[in-house]
Scaffold this active site. Structure first.
Site, PDB file in Angstrom:
ATOM      1  N   TYR A 124       0.816  -1.217   0.000  1.00 57.10           N
ATOM      2  CA  TYR A 124       0.000   0.000   0.000  1.00 57.10           C
ATOM      3  C   TYR A 124       0.851   1.269   0.000  1.00 57.10           C
ATOM      4  O   TYR A 124       0.302   2.371  -0.064  1.00 57.10           O
ATOM      5  CB  TYR A 124      -0.927   0.004   1.212  1.00 57.10           C
ATOM      6  CG  TYR A 124      -2.130  -0.905   1.067  1.00 57.10           C
ATOM      7  CD1 TYR A 124      -2.115  -2.010   0.230  1.00 57.10           C
ATOM      8  CD2 TYR A 124      -3.286  -0.664   1.780  1.00 57.10           C
ATOM      9  CE1 TYR A 124      -3.197  -2.848   0.118  1.00 57.10           C
ATOM     10  CE2 TYR A 124      -4.385  -1.500   1.679  1.00 57.10           C
ATOM     11  CZ  TYR A 124      -4.332  -2.587   0.842  1.00 57.10           C
ATOM     12  OH  TYR A 124      -5.425  -3.413   0.740  1.00 57.10           O
ATOM     13  N   ASP A 204      -2.772 -17.463   5.418  1.00 53.15           N
ATOM     14  CA  ASP A 204      -3.826 -18.308   4.858  1.00 53.15           C
ATOM     15  C   ASP A 204      -4.382 -19.248   5.916  1.00 53.15           C
ATOM     16  O   ASP A 204      -5.602 -19.477   6.001  1.00 53.15           O
ATOM     17  CB  ASP A 204      -3.343 -19.079   3.630  1.00 53.15           C
ATOM     18  CG  ASP A 204      -1.942 -19.645   3.785  1.00 53.15           C
ATOM     19  OD1 ASP A 204      -1.088 -18.954   4.351  1.00 53.15           O
ATOM     20  OD2 ASP A 204      -1.695 -20.772   3.321  1.00 53.15           O
TER      21      ASP A 204
END
Length: 333
Positions: A124, A204
């Site tokens: 970002y 994950d």
């Protein structure tokens, strides 16, 4: 005591939900002078930018802001007002609580966790470029300084709130340099807090565990991208984005905002759930050490949700945004 707070109504449903939050905060007895300034897509034509200098100046002066959602162009144009604010004021910690409330339909009970997301680095940071015509490259930036300060913030928050565990979330098994550095910083900071349990998880695997056993987690600290994704996942566990407040914390400045977007498809219909913004206001009051008034609003919100009568359509009710805010105010009275 009177506070002067920057208020950014925002785009789409922003003015509706911020108006509701302002009414509730004032009804709780907080003395606020609101410094109202406009940003976002709605001011581009007049100001030539979605982030006018007047907005920045107001936040610089007041050090604290409550803002509604702002529209971010997709694919081109100004990258993001939210990102620009985080960079301008070095709002390095994005804090997103996730909590189950009685009366809100969901599959889980007893969720009460906090996402602490690094807010200025990672993908970002926006360092990307084209490589020829047919490839694009983004650079993932993780620094020791940026990681250490957000991890320390997470541990300090856990200690302040009497929480027992901090979990670092990463992908250091694959991104051994960038996420590896983040994890190293987490482990180093954890040694300074022997009173708080520390563990870590690959991102994950954490997503799987959160939809199986979310009640097992307390405070989680993550790099920017994972924090954005996982916090939205957590919002889905407790009733959706309308239940998801947020704060952006820096050394000198703090900006509080709902996690959801501007929802232009329902703007002006007075049916938006205002709780994300109201609960962001609760976070703001705690930041100001107005704990009693924050607790009173929280209790009023819980009572309205438990009754289930005066809630908006996303919560299976028929109340308008204004009616839900008024019901909370009545509980305060």
């Amino acid at each position: 005591m009177q506070y002067k707070i920057t208020l950014i109504p925002g785009d789409g449903i922003g003015p509706e939900v911020t108006n509701a939050a302002v009414k509730v905060i004032e009804a709780a007895g907080v003395n606020v002078e609101w410094d109202i300034v406009n940003a976002g897509a709605g001011v581009i034509e007049e100001a030539g930018t979605p982030l006018p200098e007047a907005v920045l100046e107001s936040i610089r002066n007041n050090k604290i802001a409550l803002k509604g959602p702002l529209t971010t162009p997709v694919g081109s144009g100004f990258r993001s007002v939210n990102v620009a604010l985080r960079k301008e004021f070095d709002l390095y910690a994005n804090v997103r609580p996730t909590k189950t409330f009685a009366g809100v339909e969901n599959k889980f009970e007893n969720i009460d966790l906090i996402i602490v997301r690094e807010n200025t680095e990672d993908l970002y940071a926006g360092v990307e470029h084209m490589v020829g015509k047919d490839a694009a490259e983004s650079i993932k930036i993780i620094t020791r300084e940026g990681s250490t300060r957000v991890v320390r913030y997470a541990f300090e928050l856990a200690r302040k709130q009497g929480r027992k565990k901090v979990t670092a979330v990463h992908k250091a098994n694959i991104m051994k340099c960038s996420d590896g550095l983040f994890l190293e910083c987490c482990r180093q900071v954890a040694t300074e807090y022997p009173d708080i349990e520390f563990d870590d998880s690959i991102v994950d695997a954490m997503c799987m565990r959160l939809v199986q056993y979310p009640e097992n987690y307390d405070v989680m600290v993550l790099p920017n991208l994972y924090g954005d994704i996982v916090s939205d996942l957590c919002a889905g566990l407790v009733g959706g984005m309308g239940m998801a407040p947020g704060a952006n914390i820096g050394k000198d400045v703090a900006v509080f905002e709902p996690v959801h977007g501007s929802a232009p498809d329902i703007a002006g219909q007075n049916i938006s759930n205002p709780l994300s913004t109201i609960l962001s206001g609760v976070m703001m009051l705690r930041h100001l050490d107005e704990h009693e008034k924050a607790d009173n609003i929280q209790t009023a919100v819980e009572a309205v949700l438990a009754e289930g009568k005066d809630v908006t359509p996303d919560l299976k009710g028929t109340a308008s945004t204004d009616e839900m805010a008024e019901a909370i105010i009545n509980k305060l009275k």
